[in-house]
Design an enzyme around this catalytic site. Structure first.
Site, PDB file in Angstrom:
ATOM      1  N   ARG A 147      14.066  -7.197   1.005  1.00 56.89           N
ATOM      2  CA  ARG A 147      13.433  -5.843   1.054  1.00 56.89           C
ATOM      3  C   ARG A 147      14.413  -4.867   0.311  1.00 56.89           C
ATOM      4  O   ARG A 147      14.057  -3.535   0.181  1.00 56.89           O
ATOM      5  CB  ARG A 147      12.837  -5.427   2.218  1.00 56.89           C
ATOM      6  CG  ARG A 147      11.992  -6.119   2.804  1.00 56.89           C
ATOM      7  CD  ARG A 147      11.857  -6.068   4.639  1.00 56.89           C
ATOM      8  NE  ARG A 147      11.161  -4.743   4.688  1.00 56.89           N
ATOM      9  CZ  ARG A 147       9.920  -4.690   5.249  1.00 56.89           C
ATOM     10  NH1 ARG A 147       9.333  -5.699   5.930  1.00 56.89           N
ATOM     11  NH2 ARG A 147       9.365  -3.486   5.266  1.00 56.89           N
ATOM     12  N   TYR A 150      13.841  -1.955  -2.415  1.00 58.91           N
ATOM     13  CA  TYR A 150      12.932  -0.870  -2.077  1.00 58.91           C
ATOM     14  C   TYR A 150      14.108   0.073  -1.073  1.00 58.91           C
ATOM     15  O   TYR A 150      14.224   1.101  -1.566  1.00 58.91           O
ATOM     16  CB  TYR A 150      11.678  -1.349  -1.171  1.00 58.91           C
ATOM     17  CG  TYR A 150      10.783  -0.216  -1.112  1.00 58.91           C
ATOM     18  CD1 TYR A 150      10.208   0.622  -1.824  1.00 58.91           C
ATOM     19  CD2 TYR A 150      10.724   0.487   0.279  1.00 58.91           C
ATOM     20  CE1 TYR A 150       9.199   1.490  -1.656  1.00 58.91           C
ATOM     21  CE2 TYR A 150       9.958   1.321   0.677  1.00 58.91           C
ATOM     22  CZ  TYR A 150       9.170   1.935  -0.462  1.00 58.91           C
ATOM     23  OH  TYR A 150       8.349   2.926   0.060  1.00 58.91           O
ATOM     24  N   ARG A 191      -0.486  -4.260   3.226  1.00 58.91           N
ATOM     25  CA  ARG A 191      -0.220  -3.316   4.195  1.00 58.91           C
ATOM     26  C   ARG A 191      -1.133  -3.600   5.381  1.00 58.91           C
ATOM     27  O   ARG A 191      -2.125  -3.962   5.079  1.00 58.91           O
ATOM     28  CB  ARG A 191      -0.089  -1.895   3.494  1.00 58.91           C
ATOM     29  CG  ARG A 191       0.912  -1.676   2.522  1.00 58.91           C
ATOM     30  CD  ARG A 191       1.183  -0.286   2.218  1.00 58.91           C
ATOM     31  NE  ARG A 191       0.919   0.073   0.860  1.00 58.91           N
ATOM     32  CZ  ARG A 191       1.092   1.233   0.487  1.00 58.91           C
ATOM     33  NH1 ARG A 191       1.578   2.134   0.815  1.00 58.91           N
ATOM     34  NH2 ARG A 191       0.612   1.523  -0.964  1.00 58.91           N
ATOM     35  N   PHE A 196      -5.810  -5.645   7.634  1.00 63.63           N
ATOM     36  CA  PHE A 196      -6.692  -5.813   8.801  1.00 63.63           C
ATOM     37  C   PHE A 196      -8.056  -5.216   8.391  1.00 63.63           C
ATOM     38  O   PHE A 196      -9.178  -6.041   8.692  1.00 63.63           O
ATOM     39  CB  PHE A 196      -6.363  -4.938  10.174  1.00 63.63           C
ATOM     40  CG  PHE A 196      -4.934  -5.617  10.662  1.00 63.63           C
ATOM     41  CD1 PHE A 196      -4.517  -6.748  10.515  1.00 63.63           C
ATOM     42  CD2 PHE A 196      -4.403  -4.766  11.595  1.00 63.63           C
ATOM     43  CE1 PHE A 196      -3.667  -7.179  11.187  1.00 63.63           C
ATOM     44  CE2 PHE A 196      -3.246  -5.205  12.567  1.00 63.63           C
ATOM     45  CZ  PHE A 196      -3.041  -6.441  12.112  1.00 63.63           C
ATOM     46  N   GLY A 212       2.640  -9.808  17.901  1.00 56.34           N
ATOM     47  CA  GLY A 212       1.985  -8.502  17.430  1.00 56.34           C
ATOM     48  C   GLY A 212       2.114  -7.207  18.315  1.00 56.34           C
ATOM     49  O   GLY A 212       1.535  -6.408  18.657  1.00 56.34           O
ATOM     50  N   GLN A 214       5.146  -5.542  17.941  1.00 54.57           N
ATOM     51  CA  GLN A 214       5.867  -4.731  17.245  1.00 54.57           C
ATOM     52  C   GLN A 214       5.281  -3.278  17.033  1.00 54.57           C
ATOM     53  O   GLN A 214       3.749  -3.565  16.903  1.00 54.57           O
ATOM     54  CB  GLN A 214       6.492  -5.346  15.868  1.00 54.57           C
ATOM     55  CG  GLN A 214       5.447  -5.630  14.750  1.00 54.57           C
ATOM     56  CD  GLN A 214       5.028  -6.816  15.022  1.00 54.57           C
ATOM     57  OE1 GLN A 214       4.568  -7.284  15.953  1.00 54.57           O
ATOM     58  NE2 GLN A 214       4.735  -7.662  13.746  1.00 54.57           N
ATOM     59  N   ARG A 216       4.159   0.352  15.271  1.00 51.02           N
ATOM     60  CA  ARG A 216       4.221   1.255  14.055  1.00 51.02           C
ATOM     61  C   ARG A 216       3.353   2.703  14.311  1.00 51.02           C
ATOM     62  O   ARG A 216       2.590   2.638  15.592  1.00 51.02           O
ATOM     63  CB  ARG A 216       3.434   0.654  12.738  1.00 51.02           C
ATOM     64  CG  ARG A 216       4.208  -0.529  12.145  1.00 51.02           C
ATOM     65  CD  ARG A 216       5.472  -0.361  11.701  1.00 51.02           C
ATOM     66  NE  ARG A 216       6.193  -1.519  10.779  1.00 51.02           N
ATOM     67  CZ  ARG A 216       6.822  -2.462  11.377  1.00 51.02           C
ATOM     68  NH1 ARG A 216       6.725  -2.263  12.779  1.00 51.02           N
ATOM     69  NH2 ARG A 216       6.962  -3.441  11.026  1.00 51.02           N
TER      70      ARG A 216
HETATM   71  N1  LIG Z   1       2.250   5.149   1.480  1.00 49.72           N
HETATM   72  C1  LIG Z   1       3.159   4.926   2.275  1.00 49.72           C
HETATM   73  O1  LIG Z   1       3.007   4.515   3.532  1.00 49.72           O
HETATM   74  C2  LIG Z   1       4.628   5.358   1.997  1.00 49.72           C
HETATM   75  C3  LIG Z   1       5.310   5.306   2.930  1.00 49.72           C
HETATM   76  C4  LIG Z   1       6.732   5.632   2.639  1.00 49.72           C
HETATM   77  C5  LIG Z   1       7.040   6.032   1.173  1.00 49.72           C
HETATM   78  N2  LIG Z   1       6.063   6.368   0.236  1.00 49.72           N
HETATM   79  C6  LIG Z   1       6.329   6.558  -0.936  1.00 49.72           C
HETATM   80  O2  LIG Z   1       5.316   7.320  -1.555  1.00 49.72           O
HETATM   81  C7  LIG Z   1       5.092   6.859  -2.997  1.00 49.72           C
HETATM   82  C8  LIG Z   1       3.864   6.714  -3.221  1.00 49.72           C
HETATM   83  O3  LIG Z   1       3.312   5.710  -2.435  1.00 49.72           O
HETATM   84  P1  LIG Z   1       1.823   4.791  -2.446  1.00 49.72           P
HETATM   85  O4  LIG Z   1       1.678   4.586  -1.203  1.00 49.72           O
HETATM   86  O5  LIG Z   1       0.914   5.929  -3.073  1.00 49.72           O
HETATM   87  O6  LIG Z   1       2.264   3.752  -3.356  1.00 49.72           O
HETATM   88  P2  LIG Z   1       1.366   3.224  -5.028  1.00 49.72           P
HETATM   89  O7  LIG Z   1       1.741   1.979  -5.109  1.00 49.72           O
HETATM   90  O8  LIG Z   1      -0.186   3.363  -4.810  1.00 49.72           O
HETATM   91  O9  LIG Z   1       1.870   4.382  -5.733  1.00 49.72           O
HETATM   92  C9  LIG Z   1       2.956   4.120  -6.626  1.00 49.72           C
HETATM   93  C10 LIG Z   1       2.734   4.672  -7.991  1.00 49.72           C
HETATM   94  O10 LIG Z   1       3.697   4.569  -8.906  1.00 49.72           O
HETATM   95  C11 LIG Z   1       3.485   4.081  -9.991  1.00 49.72           C
HETATM   96  N3  LIG Z   1       4.642   3.405 -10.601  1.00 49.72           N
HETATM   97  C12 LIG Z   1       5.329   2.422  -9.968  1.00 49.72           C
HETATM   98  N4  LIG Z   1       6.633   2.290 -10.995  1.00 49.72           N
HETATM   99  C13 LIG Z   1       6.466   3.069 -11.898  1.00 49.72           C
HETATM  100  C14 LIG Z   1       7.194   3.344 -13.103  1.00 49.72           C
HETATM  101  N5  LIG Z   1       8.314   2.791 -13.215  1.00 49.72           N
HETATM  102  N6  LIG Z   1       6.981   4.419 -13.678  1.00 49.72           N
HETATM  103  C15 LIG Z   1       5.820   5.239 -13.520  1.00 49.72           C
HETATM  104  N7  LIG Z   1       5.090   4.902 -12.478  1.00 49.72           N
HETATM  105  C16 LIG Z   1       5.602   3.914 -11.584  1.00 49.72           C
HETATM  106  C17 LIG Z   1       2.345   2.892  -9.474  1.00 49.72           C
HETATM  107  O11 LIG Z   1       1.718   2.550 -10.809  1.00 49.72           O
HETATM  108  C18 LIG Z   1       1.454   3.808  -8.739  1.00 49.72           C
HETATM  109  O12 LIG Z   1       0.569   4.489  -9.060  1.00 49.72           O
HETATM  110  C19 LIG Z   1       6.162   5.828  -3.349  1.00 49.72           C
HETATM  111  O13 LIG Z   1       7.499   6.490  -3.707  1.00 49.72           O
HETATM  112  C20 LIG Z   1       6.462   5.451  -1.876  1.00 49.72           C
HETATM  113  O14 LIG Z   1       7.784   4.591  -1.855  1.00 49.72           O
HETATM  114  C21 LIG Z   1       4.667   5.606   0.730  1.00 49.72           C
END
Ligand SMILES: NC(=O)c1ccc[n+]([C@@H]2O[C@H](COP(=O)([O-])OP(=O)(O)OC[C@H]3O[C@@H](n4cnc5c(N)ncnc54)[C@H](O)[C@@H]3O)[C@@H](O)[C@H]2O)c1
Length: 319
Positions: A147, A150, A191, A196, A212, A214, A216
């Protein structure tokens, strides 16, 4: 009611993704011009199809690991696959998206003097020793695990944000987002909420890792977007990082049982070994967001799940 158009142009990277598309909706509604930049790796034009005809909205297919030269007033940097299945698919590209993407967007912010907000993550806390997590906690992250592309990518992005701030006076904002769910999540992204719900709606067995037990916390997307926008609009001195999430904590078992009940499904629960580096607890301390942004989540888990179950029901039934 029609909104009054502003002269402001807001860039949303990752704007065709789950959170990004809801953010675009929200910005358009408040009268901003929106430039949505996405390489469509995990996002989809479907998520913004309803905005494509608007003069205030523009979509640009672009990979943020390459420089971008545009004139904008504000930048929300969300580009990065967020689900483990997707960010582990090409881990080198994930790190590049986080690090090169941050450098490119911060460089753009510096050039055009735009305020820039980073969508960071609770994963920067790793498998935390303190609970709930406060912003001052430095985290416990494995730097060489599966991981890490990320987690460490996001940590390095935060470093870059604060160095651009200290060294080049870039106006930065960092939010650390905890598990967020809602319509437009992908059905197959692994996710837990979408997993689920899709399993329950299809009548498949529901996969629970470990016992189960853990925990969140789950934030509904509308609440999260509200917090992000408040952070972007906050005083210049508030750089963050600021936690955004819902502190109500549930075990995976409780979540599975709630999904079963709300969807009326008769799926069975099955138990599988826990994946590596899967944190035991994750719960935000949101006192800073509440104090500085006057923000706290309002949507209950049941209400948010109902909306999300309805979305997936329509999606799975569509041809
Ligand atoms: N959803 C969550 O629970 C959550 C939690 C923590 C952080 N985040 C952060 O929020 C942001 C959005 O997350 P999300 O849940 O909408 O995920 P998502 O995967 O739906 O959205 C990410 C978007 O980024 C685009 N992308 C990826 N790599 C790219 C690149 N190199 N150039 C241009 N576009 C690119 C993807 O095509 C996608 O549309 C992310 O940065 C994620 O790390 C989300």
């Amino acid at each position: 009611m029609k909104s009054i158009p502003s002269e402001r142009t807001v860039l949303v990277t990752g704007g065709a993704g789950f959170l990004g598309s809801h953010l675009c909706d929200r910005l358009i509604k408040s009268g901003d011009n929106v430039l949505c930049v996405d390489n469509l790796f995990t996002g989809s034009k479907r998520n913004v199809a309803h905005l494509l005809g608007l003069s205030a909205f523009e979509f640009l297919r672009h990979d943020v690991t390459f420089p971008l030269y545009v004139e904008v007033d504000r930048i929300f940097n969300l580009a990065c696959p967020a689900s483990p299945i997707h960010y582990r698919f090409d881990p080198v590209q994930t790190t590049k998206t986080n690090v090169h993407g941050a450098i490119n967007m911060l460089g753009l912010a510096k050039r055009v003097r735009a305020r820039i907000l980073q969508a960071s993550t609770s994963e920067v806390y790793g498998d935390p020793e303190i609970h709930p997590q406060v912003e001052s906690y430095w985290g416990r992250v494995n730097p060489i695990g599966v991981r890490s592309c990320y987690d460490e990518g996001k940590r390095c992005a935060e470093t870059l944000f604060f160095d651009y701030h200290r060294q080049h006076s870039v106006d930065v904002k960092v939010v650390r987002i905890f598990n967020t769910y809602g319509p437009r999540m992908q059905p197959d992204d692994g996710r837990v909420v979408s997993n689920f719900i899709v399993q329950a709606l299809r009548g498949d067995d529901m996969t629970i890792f470990g016992e189960g037990d853990q925990t969140r916390s789950f934030c509904y997307v509308d609440d999260l977007i509200d917090g992000m926008v408040r952070m972007m609009n906050s005083e210049k001195s508030l750089t963050g990082p600021v936690n955004l999430g819902n502190p109500a904590e549930y075990t995976m078992l409780e979540l599975a049982e709630t999904v079963l009940r709300l969807s009326g499904s008769s799926s069975k629960l099955t138990f599988w070994p826990r994946p590596p580096d899967d944190p035991r607890h994750r719960q935000p301390d949101i006192s800073m967001a509440s104090r500085e942004l006057d923000w706290e989540p309002r949507v209950t888990l049941e209400d948010g799940l109902m909306e999300t179950i309805d979305y997936f029901r329509r999606l799975l039934n569509s041809p």
